[in-house]
Design a protein around this motif. Structure first.
Motif, PDB file in Angstrom:
ATOM      1  N   VAL A   1       0.855  -1.183   0.000  1.00 62.62           N
ATOM      2  CA  VAL A   1       0.000   0.000   0.000  1.00 62.62           C
ATOM      3  C   VAL A   1       0.892   1.234   0.000  1.00 62.62           C
ATOM      4  O   VAL A   1       1.799   1.359   0.831  1.00 62.62           O
ATOM      5  N   ILE A   2       0.634   2.130  -0.933  1.00 67.06           N
ATOM      6  CA  ILE A   2       1.300   3.433  -0.979  1.00 67.06           C
ATOM      7  C   ILE A   2       0.210   4.480  -0.826  1.00 67.06           C
ATOM      8  O   ILE A   2      -0.693   4.571  -1.667  1.00 67.06           O
ATOM      9  N   GLU A   3       0.252   5.246   0.256  1.00 65.21           N
ATOM     10  CA  GLU A   3      -0.827   6.197   0.504  1.00 65.21           C
ATOM     11  C   GLU A   3      -0.293   7.489   1.114  1.00 65.21           C
ATOM     12  O   GLU A   3       0.716   7.504   1.814  1.00 65.21           O
ATOM     13  N   ASP A   4      -0.986   8.575   0.780  1.00 68.33           N
ATOM     14  CA  ASP A   4      -0.699   9.907   1.332  1.00 68.33           C
ATOM     15  C   ASP A   4       0.728  10.351   1.005  1.00 68.33           C
ATOM     16  O   ASP A   4       1.366  11.042   1.806  1.00 68.33           O
ATOM     17  N   CYS A   5       1.212   9.980  -0.174  1.00 63.30           N
ATOM     18  CA  CYS A   5       2.584  10.311  -0.559  1.00 63.30           C
ATOM     19  C   CYS A   5       2.600  11.387  -1.650  1.00 63.30           C
ATOM     20  O   CYS A   5       1.621  11.569  -2.387  1.00 63.30           O
ATOM     21  N   HIS A   6       3.709  12.080  -1.748  1.00 69.36           N
ATOM     22  CA  HIS A   6       3.942  13.096  -2.784  1.00 69.36           C
ATOM     23  C   HIS A   6       5.230  12.733  -3.505  1.00 69.36           C
ATOM     24  O   HIS A   6       6.304  12.715  -2.895  1.00 69.36           O
ATOM     25  N   ILE A   7       5.100  12.425  -4.790  1.00 73.27           N
ATOM     26  CA  ILE A   7       6.225  11.962  -5.603  1.00 73.27           C
ATOM     27  C   ILE A   7       6.383  12.933  -6.759  1.00 73.27           C
ATOM     28  O   ILE A   7       5.447  13.129  -7.546  1.00 73.27           O
ATOM     29  N   HIS A   8       7.546  13.559  -6.887  1.00 68.61           N
ATOM     30  CA  HIS A   8       7.663  14.600  -7.910  1.00 68.61           C
ATOM     31  C   HIS A   8       9.113  14.857  -8.312  1.00 68.61           C
ATOM     32  O   HIS A   8      10.047  14.532  -7.596  1.00 68.61           O
ATOM     33  N   HIS A   9       9.257  15.426  -9.503  1.00 61.89           N
ATOM     34  CA  HIS A   9      10.530  15.840 -10.074  1.00 61.89           C
ATOM     35  C   HIS A   9      11.525  14.672 -10.147  1.00 61.89           C
ATOM     36  O   HIS A   9      12.517  14.608  -9.415  1.00 61.89           O
ATOM     37  N   LEU A  10      11.195  13.766 -11.056  1.00 56.08           N
ATOM     38  CA  LEU A  10      12.061  12.634 -11.392  1.00 56.08           C
ATOM     39  C   LEU A  10      12.377  12.781 -12.878  1.00 56.08           C
ATOM     40  O   LEU A  10      11.532  12.514 -13.735  1.00 56.08           O
ATOM     41  N   LEU A  11      13.599  13.213 -13.182  1.00 54.92           N
ATOM     42  CA  LEU A  11      13.924  13.674 -14.530  1.00 54.92           C
ATOM     43  C   LEU A  11      15.186  12.984 -15.020  1.00 54.92           C
ATOM     44  O   LEU A  11      16.273  13.188 -14.471  1.00 54.92           O
ATOM     45  N   ASN A  12      15.021  12.188 -16.078  1.00 58.87           N
ATOM     46  CA  ASN A  12      16.125  11.428 -16.657  1.00 58.87           C
ATOM     47  C   ASN A  12      16.367  11.918 -18.075  1.00 58.87           C
ATOM     48  O   ASN A  12      15.417  12.128 -18.839  1.00 58.87           O
ATOM     49  N   GLY A  13      17.626  12.079 -18.451  1.00 60.90           N
ATOM     50  CA  GLY A  13      17.942  12.554 -19.789  1.00 60.90           C
ATOM     51  C   GLY A  13      17.643  14.030 -19.933  1.00 60.90           C
ATOM     52  O   GLY A  13      17.755  14.817 -19.000  1.00 60.90           O
ATOM     53  N   THR A  14      17.216  14.414 -21.154  1.00 67.27           N
ATOM     54  CA  THR A  14      16.862  15.806 -21.420  1.00 67.27           C
ATOM     55  C   THR A  14      15.509  15.847 -22.105  1.00 67.27           C
ATOM     56  O   THR A  14      14.939  14.818 -22.473  1.00 67.27           O
ATOM     57  N   TYR A  15      14.995  17.052 -22.296  1.00 65.92           N
ATOM     58  CA  TYR A  15      13.685  17.215 -22.898  1.00 65.92           C
ATOM     59  C   TYR A  15      13.677  16.811 -24.376  1.00 65.92           C
ATOM     60  O   TYR A  15      12.658  16.391 -24.900  1.00 65.92           O
ATOM     61  N   ARG A  16      14.792  16.922 -25.056  1.00 72.52           N
ATOM     62  CA  ARG A  16      14.849  16.578 -26.482  1.00 72.52           C
ATOM     63  C   ARG A  16      14.493  15.110 -26.677  1.00 72.52           C
ATOM     64  O   ARG A  16      14.932  14.240 -25.926  1.00 72.52           O
ATOM     65  N   ALA A  17      13.699  14.839 -27.711  1.00 76.71           N
ATOM     66  CA  ALA A  17      13.133  13.497 -27.901  1.00 76.71           C
ATOM     67  C   ALA A  17      14.191  12.417 -27.951  1.00 76.71           C
ATOM     68  O   ALA A  17      14.025  11.333 -27.393  1.00 76.71           O
ATOM     69  N   GLU A  18      15.316  12.695 -28.628  1.00 75.87           N
ATOM     70  CA  GLU A  18      16.324  11.643 -28.777  1.00 75.87           C
ATOM     71  C   GLU A  18      17.055  11.350 -27.481  1.00 75.87           C
ATOM     72  O   GLU A  18      17.741  10.331 -27.363  1.00 75.87           O
ATOM     73  N   LYS A  19      16.903  12.211 -26.489  1.00 79.48           N
ATOM     74  CA  LYS A  19      17.576  11.986 -25.213  1.00 79.48           C
ATOM     75  C   LYS A  19      16.600  11.989 -24.039  1.00 79.48           C
ATOM     76  O   LYS A  19      17.000  12.116 -22.887  1.00 79.48           O
ATOM     77  N   ASN A  20      15.309  11.869 -24.343  1.00 80.26           N
ATOM     78  CA  ASN A  20      14.305  11.802 -23.289  1.00 80.26           C
ATOM     79  C   ASN A  20      14.240  10.367 -22.760  1.00 80.26           C
ATOM     80  O   ASN A  20      13.899   9.439 -23.493  1.00 80.26           O
ATOM     81  N   LEU A  21      14.574  10.167 -21.497  1.00 81.92           N
ATOM     82  CA  LEU A  21      14.642   8.836 -20.917  1.00 81.92           C
ATOM     83  C   LEU A  21      13.618   8.714 -19.792  1.00 81.92           C
ATOM     84  O   LEU A  21      13.259   9.695 -19.146  1.00 81.92           O
ATOM     85  N   ASP A  22      13.178   7.483 -19.551  1.00 85.85           N
ATOM     86  CA  ASP A  22      12.133   7.259 -18.562  1.00 85.85           C
ATOM     87  C   ASP A  22      12.637   7.413 -17.134  1.00 85.85           C
ATOM     88  O   ASP A  22      13.691   6.894 -16.768  1.00 85.85           O
ATOM     89  N   ALA A  23      11.866   8.113 -16.351  1.00 86.06           N
ATOM     90  CA  ALA A  23      11.953   8.080 -14.890  1.00 86.06           C
ATOM     91  C   ALA A  23      10.501   8.104 -14.423  1.00 86.06           C
ATOM     92  O   ALA A  23       9.799   9.101 -14.611  1.00 86.06           O
ATOM     93  N   HIS A  24      10.024   6.979 -13.883  1.00 84.06           N
ATOM     94  CA  HIS A  24       8.614   6.825 -13.549  1.00 84.06           C
ATOM     95  C   HIS A  24       8.355   7.197 -12.088  1.00 84.06           C
ATOM     96  O   HIS A  24       9.240   7.099 -11.235  1.00 84.06           O
ATOM     97  N   GLY A  25       7.103   7.548 -11.811  1.00 80.73           N
ATOM     98  CA  GLY A  25       6.729   7.815 -10.423  1.00 80.73           C
ATOM     99  C   GLY A  25       6.680   6.534  -9.610  1.00 80.73           C
ATOM    100  O   GLY A  25       7.409   6.377  -8.628  1.00 80.73           O
TER     101      GLY A  25
END
Length: 305
Positions: free
Chosen positions: A143-167
């Motif tokens: 159970v994950i509850e009452d949490c705040h998950i934010h600003h997980l940034l992998n790579g760069t904004y450019r499409a060829e270097k945009n990499l996954d960082a999931h919540g």
């Protein structure tokens, strides 16, 4: 409840709202309802008992319409308190309740929270500032509850270097995500299972309720992203083992906002594909390029239901 069926896909949508009702508009509508009721009472003669059912029914319908916009989204406060224990990463390999923890990755290139035990509760935690996933779940009955998950940034904004960082991601079995806010991730707010594996078990039986999954332009630089860039792919993306059972997810009373107009084409709130059975109930979709991206079979993979 509306059931949509095509030759490839069956999905269940119940009482969802695609649009936006602002707090200001809700306030105006409540005021309008109140003024209308006062005017009716002042102008009308003494009402007989036979007229009350119609008036009561109308009032209830108007009230239900006004309050519908509040039904989806967070049900209470989220995140760690001022007295929280602060760590850079958190590894959970024992059952138990893990509560009031600030996990600040300080932009480290590693997953911030990894759960490999069964019977775990992660509550009132803030998880932020990483270049990999926020929470990985490889356990059962979590159970994950009452949490705040934010600003997980992998790579760069450019499409060829945009990499996954999931919540939240991984391969969970019997996972509940409740009253949790996830935003500003370069991948998906929720994604199961990136590895598409069925051993020792495939992901299944996920419940997401009263959550706020959103993205928007960054208000400051973070990792290798710049102010004004809009990270994120989908609020939820399904990936399922080819030879595993059909995975099930229920999303209800959840607000999804701002997906699309970002780093990838066809960014959607819900990217439902492969062998998944999805029930979407009483959710609200706001300012997304696509609310439901419902995808059928691709190659030898099965279709979403």
């Amino acid at each position: 409840m509306l059931t949509m069926k095509t030759s490839a896909t069956t999905l269940i949508f119940s009482s969802n709202r695609i649009g936006f009702r602002s707090p200001a508009r809700e306030g105006r509508e409540r005021a309008d309802v109140g003024r209308a009721e006062r005017s009716r009472r002042e102008a009308a003669p003494a009402a007989s008992s036979r007229r009350w059912p119609a008036v009561l029914t109308l009032s209830l319908l108007v009230a239900a319409n006004v309050l519908a916009g509040e039904f989806a989204g967070l049900s209470g406060p989220v995140g760690a308190g001022p007295d929280a224990r602060r760590v850079q990463t958190l590894r959970i390999d024992q059952p138990g309740v893990y509560e009031n923890i600030l996990v600040d990755g300080e932009w480290a290139e590693q997953d911030l929270v990894r759960i490999t035990a069964d019977n775990v509760v992660l509550r009132r935690c803030t998880i932020r500032h990483g270049r990999r996933d926020g929470v990985e779940v490889y356990g059962r009955h979590v159970v994950i509850e009452d949490c705040h998950i934010h600003h997980l940034l992998n790579g760069t904004y450019r499409a060829e270097k945009n990499l996954d960082a999931h919540g939240i991601t991984g391969r969970p079995l019997n996972l509940t995500v409740r009253n949790t806010e996830i935003s500003h991730v370069s991948g998906d707010a929720l994604q199961f299972d990136p590895g598409r594996k069925a051993e020792p078990y495939a992901w299944d039986n996920v419940l997401v309720e009263h959550c706020f999954l959103w993205t928007g332009p960054l208000d400051r630089d973070g990792a290798d992203y710049k102010r004004g860039e809009r990270p994120g792919e989908n609020a939820f993306d399904s990936k399922v083992a080819r030879d595993g059972p059909r995975a099930r997810i229920t999303m209800r009373n959840t607000l999804m906002k701002g997906w699309g107009h970002g780093a990838i084409g066809n960014g959607a709130a819900l990217n439902l594909k492969e062998k998944v059975q999805a029930v979407v109930d009483r959710c609200v979709f706001v300012e997304n390029d696509i609310a439901f991206r419902c995808r059928g079979a691709s190659g030898d993979r099965a279709s979403a239901w």
